[in-house]
Design a protein around this motif. Sequence first.
Motif, short mmCIF file in Angstrom:
data_model
loop_
_atom_site.label_atom_id
_atom_site.label_comp_id
_atom_site.label_asym_id
_atom_site.label_seq_id
_atom_site.Cartn_x
_atom_site.Cartn_y
_atom_site.Cartn_z
N UNK A 198 -82.99 -5.41 -0.17
CA UNK A 198 -82.91 -6.59 0.69
C UNK A 198 -83.03 -6.22 2.17
N UNK A 199 -82.42 -5.12 2.57
CA UNK A 199 -82.51 -4.68 3.96
C UNK A 199 -83.94 -4.30 4.33
N UNK A 200 -84.65 -3.64 3.42
CA UNK A 200 -86.04 -3.27 3.68
C UNK A 200 -86.91 -4.52 3.81
N UNK A 201 -86.67 -5.51 2.94
CA UNK A 201 -87.44 -6.75 3.03
C UNK A 201 -87.15 -7.49 4.33
N UNK A 202 -85.88 -7.56 4.72
CA UNK A 202 -85.54 -8.23 5.98
C UNK A 202 -86.12 -7.48 7.18
N UNK A 203 -86.19 -6.17 7.08
CA UNK A 203 -86.72 -5.38 8.17
C UNK A 203 -88.21 -5.65 8.40
N UNK A 204 -88.89 -6.15 7.37
CA UNK A 204 -90.31 -6.44 7.48
C UNK A 204 -90.59 -7.82 8.10
N UNK A 205 -89.55 -8.64 8.17
CA UNK A 205 -89.72 -9.99 8.73
C UNK A 205 -89.88 -9.90 10.24
N UNK A 206 -90.89 -10.53 10.77
CA UNK A 206 -91.17 -10.46 12.20
C UNK A 206 -90.78 -11.75 12.94
N UNK A 207 -90.54 -12.84 12.23
CA UNK A 207 -90.11 -14.09 12.86
C UNK A 207 -88.60 -14.02 13.05
N UNK A 230 -81.81 -16.18 7.59
CA UNK A 230 -81.63 -15.59 6.25
C UNK A 230 -80.42 -14.68 6.24
N UNK A 231 -80.25 -13.87 7.29
CA UNK A 231 -79.10 -12.97 7.36
C UNK A 231 -77.80 -13.76 7.33
N UNK A 232 -77.74 -14.85 8.06
CA UNK A 232 -76.52 -15.66 8.08
C UNK A 232 -76.22 -16.22 6.70
N UNK A 233 -77.24 -16.71 6.03
CA UNK A 233 -77.05 -17.31 4.71
C UNK A 233 -76.57 -16.29 3.68
N UNK A 234 -77.09 -15.07 3.75
CA UNK A 234 -76.69 -14.07 2.75
C UNK A 234 -75.37 -13.39 3.10
N UNK A 235 -74.91 -13.53 4.36
CA UNK A 235 -73.60 -12.98 4.72
C UNK A 235 -72.45 -13.90 4.30
#
Length: 317
Positions: A110-119, A126-131
């Motif tokens: 999940x961290x690798x996927x989020x790291x690829x997000x540029x927006x 997304x980070x807030x929702x999964x926290x």
Amino acid sequence: MKQVAAPNLKRPSPHYRPSVLRRLQKDKWLYILLLPGLLYFLLFKYVPMWGVLLAFKNYQPYTGFWNSEWVGVDHFRMFFSNPEFFMLLRNTLVLSFYNLVFFFPAPIILAILLNEVRIAIFKRSVQTLIYVPHFISMVIVASMTYVFLTTAGGPVNELLYAHTGQKIEFLASPEWFRPIIIVQTIWKECGWGTIIFLAALAAVDVEQYEAAIMDGANRWKQTWHITLPSISSTIIILLILRMGNVLENGFEQIYLMLNPLNREVAEVFDTYVYMMGITQGAFSYSTAVGLFKAIIGVILVLGSNYLAKKFGQSGLY
């Protein structure tokens, strides 16, 4: 013109070390900041270790700690000869294995996927929702599980009944207990676990990706040859720490999902200690079980750290 002699400044020897009192005076505010954490570990981690002596006594509340009979390792013999020992060991190890296989890699992916997000705004949302699930009580999570999976009007079973004409006893079936526990753990803690890995990914040198792009590497090869090796030390350290909790599956979660119909796969050391120590008053026996868990955890941490250093990784020390 008269020359003024330069003052004789004596340089300290390279082997000079200031006294302990001088160091304390110089960095007093740092030590004051350290004090609350030090007191916490002293009062709640080290002082209670004196209680492990209960495992070697036949503790009786009316006689007190010191006057209780010393029985040595009798409680350990009783525990290892108990027919339920292998059931508890099997259930605990299977759940820990499932956690290592399914839950431990989930925050990394999940961290690798989020790291690829540029927006940026999408990434933060997304980070807030999964926290958020991390802050939800396990009692609420268990209640939500019951609401969704119950056969008496649960949406999952209602959907199954509408398509197949049958309902599944998720909450009472032993074969469904472990998948439910793993899904609960991933949903609740996966997002929170990404914090450490996102911090590790932020330290990866961007020039490595630029060089890989020049060499024609796609995103998958960049991830495999740059991203994962760059955060491998973080992964290894967290894995070593995880090994220390192999015999701990979380009392609250298991206890809330445990019932007489799934007990054969749900009963673990944590719930067994509660049952024997609190409900049946076998304080010394339950302390022996807890001490056994702690010793195995220490052995696994030291063994994992040794193997990590053998394979060239940086361990805990």
